[in-house]
Write an enzyme that holds these catalytic residues in place. Structure first.
Site, mmCIF file in Angstrom:
data_model
loop_
_atom_site.group_PDB
_atom_site.id
_atom_site.type_symbol
_atom_site.label_atom_id
_atom_site.label_comp_id
_atom_site.label_asym_id
_atom_site.label_seq_id
_atom_site.Cartn_x
_atom_site.Cartn_y
_atom_site.Cartn_z
ATOM 1 N N HIS A 38 1.967 6.914 2.410
ATOM 2 C CA HIS A 38 1.519 8.253 2.031
ATOM 3 C C HIS A 38 1.710 9.278 3.140
ATOM 4 O O HIS A 38 2.158 8.947 4.234
ATOM 5 C CB HIS A 38 0.070 8.218 1.538
ATOM 6 C CG HIS A 38 -0.913 7.738 2.559
ATOM 7 N ND1 HIS A 38 -1.333 8.523 3.605
ATOM 8 C CD2 HIS A 38 -1.544 6.550 2.684
ATOM 9 C CE1 HIS A 38 -2.194 7.841 4.331
ATOM 10 N NE2 HIS A 38 -2.338 6.637 3.799
ATOM 11 N N HIS B 127 1.112 8.830 6.813
ATOM 12 C CA HIS B 127 2.021 8.056 7.662
ATOM 13 C C HIS B 127 3.116 8.904 8.292
ATOM 14 O O HIS B 127 3.846 8.435 9.136
ATOM 15 C CB HIS B 127 2.685 6.937 6.862
ATOM 16 C CG HIS B 127 1.740 5.880 6.412
ATOM 17 N ND1 HIS B 127 1.491 5.618 5.083
ATOM 18 C CD2 HIS B 127 0.959 5.024 7.106
ATOM 19 C CE1 HIS B 127 0.611 4.646 4.986
ATOM 20 N NE2 HIS B 127 0.264 4.270 6.198
ATOM 21 N N LYS C 125 0.875 -1.177 0.000
ATOM 22 C CA LYS C 125 0.000 0.000 0.000
ATOM 23 C C LYS C 125 0.906 1.218 0.000
ATOM 24 O O LYS C 125 2.036 1.147 0.465
ATOM 25 C CB LYS C 125 -0.857 0.019 1.277
ATOM 26 C CG LYS C 125 -1.931 -1.051 1.352
ATOM 27 C CD LYS C 125 -3.262 -0.487 0.857
ATOM 28 C CE LYS C 125 -4.406 -1.448 1.074
ATOM 29 N NZ LYS C 125 -4.840 -1.507 2.461
HETATM 30 N N1 ARG Z 1 -0.579 -0.952 9.825
HETATM 31 C C1 ARG Z 1 -1.555 -0.211 10.556
HETATM 32 C C2 ARG Z 1 -2.167 0.880 9.682
HETATM 33 O O1 ARG Z 1 -1.516 1.357 8.770
HETATM 34 C C3 ARG Z 1 -0.991 0.447 11.773
HETATM 35 C C4 ARG Z 1 -0.469 -0.518 12.788
HETATM 36 C C5 ARG Z 1 -0.580 0.051 14.150
HETATM 37 N N2 ARG Z 1 0.001 -0.754 15.167
HETATM 38 C C6 ARG Z 1 -0.598 -1.759 15.782
HETATM 39 N N3 ARG Z 1 0.087 -2.418 16.697
HETATM 40 N N4 ARG Z 1 -1.838 -2.081 15.555
HETATM 41 O O2 ARG Z 1 -3.280 1.267 9.943
#
Ligand code: ARG
Length: 576
Positions: free
Chosen positions: A130, A133, A127
């Site tokens: 962007h 982030h 993905k």
């Molecule tokens: N990958 C997730 C996102 O982009 C964020 C992860 C956050 N961390 C976690 N331990 N859930 O939404």
């Protein structure tokens, strides 16, 4: 550095019997009005012991301690002893401390022996990385630096979103319409297009959904063909992410993402069952949380596949076991508040008292102004603003500004990089993290505003003054046993010194509140105070004693600003 409260408590203790040093220290106040002194001591508590009215006691104490060299003046106003610190003594001690400690000024060992995990960035594989982030990435990095500076053992974790049913879709799409070469050339954009294509096609042909589910199940069961494609997607994505991390100067100790926990999930599900927390609901398994004011949490789906939340629980158990953390910080958008509330509760219900040491550090949304229009940045709308593009653009734009302003640099590309990247980082850390904000180029790159370029420019200005003074004069100033601090005791020097003095507490406060913007704001304050000092005073004057003292002040401010920038994850350009 002199701990003034403690020192004053010592001095008052010698002048007044009946209270312990600790009592006195607890009573000492910092008056809101500077006219009432830098510190004030109320004498009400001594009235009983002395059988005297408090104002009389205050007068006696003031009289007794007024000769001390640490104080410029001591007055009594009603029941209070008002103490004015000697600016000269204070500034001299501060400069000594900053010079002696250098890079370590404002660091401490407050957290020694304790471990803090900071989990941040955590983008999703395949993905776009962007602009949305930027927040987790930069806030998390700064929190890590802040905690490390306080002596904590730190572990930086990137909890990559590298698992989940979407990979079944991606692999399915790749098999139907994919092309290896495209993926290698432009991994993220290509994989994203597969994802979009999958959704379009699945609308026409619903059997694709089933195929995707089966594919993910195969992946979960470790089937070689699926694992191989998935691994390849992951590697290609990571290469892209690294471009951004390299630009930002960000590193991690671990990239154990969601997939890392796939084999640890069955044990978690079993434990939830054993502890009587899991209930069946239409073929799926859930934990009821209604009595805690939360919606039920879905732990396994009806097809048996695991979920995001289950992986988070597994990750927390693994981290506690592996790192024995005292605190585990999750820098994740506030959209996920419910998710974190749910699984923190579940871990607590599992009987782990350390659930309280897991901290969600949420932040608001970022949107971007584009041609006068504010766009929010979701991938769905197909209007993705890639973080890498934003960073590169910032460097380009900075280069233009530097050229326009005829800024002298050692290396224009390198300076543009330091300032362009720094500007984005600083902007990100300027706002209270919970607030939504709009990214605006003219604000980010304003060299005169409360911005990264402004602070870096101030740093470069301090460096330039020291260069002009010459090595010898600087060495003399920073090594001096005693300085003629009467030359740097004016209002603007004193304001600057007070701000530098407060930096160590500011860092501690920022750590406690998980709020790097507290450091950012203080950095701006120091930079502004420095510029005021520079504006009010001639530095390189003929009088040697005066010049030496002023150079020492400039050097201390420069060190303080550099240390601040380091805590924010920014570089400090020597020339710009
Ligand atoms: N990958 C997730 C996102 O982009 C964020 C992860 C956050 N961390 C976690 N331990 N859930 O939404």
């Amino acid at each position: 550095m002199i701990d003034y409260k403690s020192k004053i408590a010592d001095i008052i203790k010698d002048a007044a019997s009946g209270l312990t040093k600790e009592d006195i220290e607890a009573l000492i106040e910092v008056p809101a009005d500077e006219k009432m002194g830098d510190y004030a001591f109320p004498c009400f508590r001594l009235a009983k012991e002395y059988h005297k009215a408090p104002p009389l006691i205050a007068a006696e104490i003031a009289e007794k301690i007024s000769g001390n060299g640490l104080f410029a003046r001591v007055e009594n106003v009603n029941a209070y002893v008002n103490i004015f610190i000697s600016r000269e003594a204070f500034i001299g001690a501060l400069i000594r401390e900053v010079e002696d400690r250098g890079e370590d000024y404002a660091k401490s060992d407050l957290g020694s022996g304790r471990t803090v995990i900071v989990e941040y960035s955590s983008p999703n594989i395949a993905k776009p990385f962007h602009i949305g982030h930027i927040r987790s990435t930069v806030i998390g990095n700064s929190l890590y630096k802040i905690y490390a500076s306080l002596g904590y053992n730190t572990v930086r974790i990137n909890h990559l979103g590298d698992y989940g049913t979407q990979f079944g879709k991606m692999i399915t799409a790749y098999r139907h319409w994919g092309n290896e070469e495209d993926v290698r050339r432009e991994p993220i954009k290509t994989l994203l297009s597969y994802y979009t294509k999958f959704h379009e096609e699945a609308e026409k042909d619903p059997s694709l959904e089933q195929e995707a589910r089966d594919t993910f199940t195969k992946l979960e069961h470790g089937e070689a063909a699926e694992v191989e494609i998935w691994k390849w997607f992951r590697e290609e994505s990571l290469k892209e992410f690294h471009k951004v991390y390299d630009l930002l100067g960000i590193e991690f100790d671990s990239y154990a993402g969601e997939s890392f926990y796939s084999d640890k999930m069955p044990a978690v599900v079993q434990e939830l069952k054993d502890k009587g927390l899991l209930e069946e609901s239409q073929g799926a398994e859930i934990v009821h949380l209604e009595q805690y004011g939360l919606t039920p949490a879905l732990i396994t789906k009806s097809d048996g596949s695991s979920l995001y939340i289950t992986r988070d629980i597994a990750a927390a158990l693994y981290r506690k076991e592996t790192y024995d953390f005292d605190k585990c910080i999750y820098v994740v958008a506030s959209q996920q508040n419910l998710h974190f509330q749910q699984w923190f509760k579940i871990v607590e219900l599992m009987g782990y008292e350390w659930a309280k040491d897991c901290v969600h550090v949420p932040f608001g949304m970022v949107s971007m102004e584009e041609n006068g229009e504010v766009v929010t940045l979701s991938t769905r709308q197909g209007r993705v603003v890639f973080l890498e593009d934003v960073l590169r653009q910032s460097v380009e734009k900075t280069k233009e500004i530097i050229k326009e302003k005829n800024v002298v640099t050692d290396d224009i590309d390198d300076t543009a990089r330091q300032v362009g990247i720094g500007a984005v980082i600083f902007q990100e850390l300027s706002n209270n993290r919970i607030k939504d904000y709009v990214f605006k180029w003219d604000k980010v790159l304003n060299f005169d505003g409360e911005t990264g370029p402004y602070v870096q420019y101030t740093y470069a200005r301090a460096s330039s003054i020291l260069r002009k003074a010459g090595e010898e004069a600087v060495a003399k100033a920073v090594n001096a046993d005693s300085l003629h601090t009467e030359f740097i005791a004016g209002d603007s020097a004193y304001e600057l010194a007070k701000l530098i003095y407060r930096l160590p507490e500011v860092v501690i406060e920022a750590a406690g509140k998980y709020e790097p913007s507290i450091v950012t704001r203080h950095t701006v304050d120091i930079a502004q105070a420095f510029n005021k000092f520079y504006h009010d005073e001639y530095i390189l004057v003929d009088n040697e004693d005066e010049k030496t003292a002023k150079i020492a002040m400039v050097a201390a401010a420069r060190t303080a600003i550099r240390n601040c920038l380091a805590l924010l994850g920014m570089e400090a350009p020597e020339r710009m």
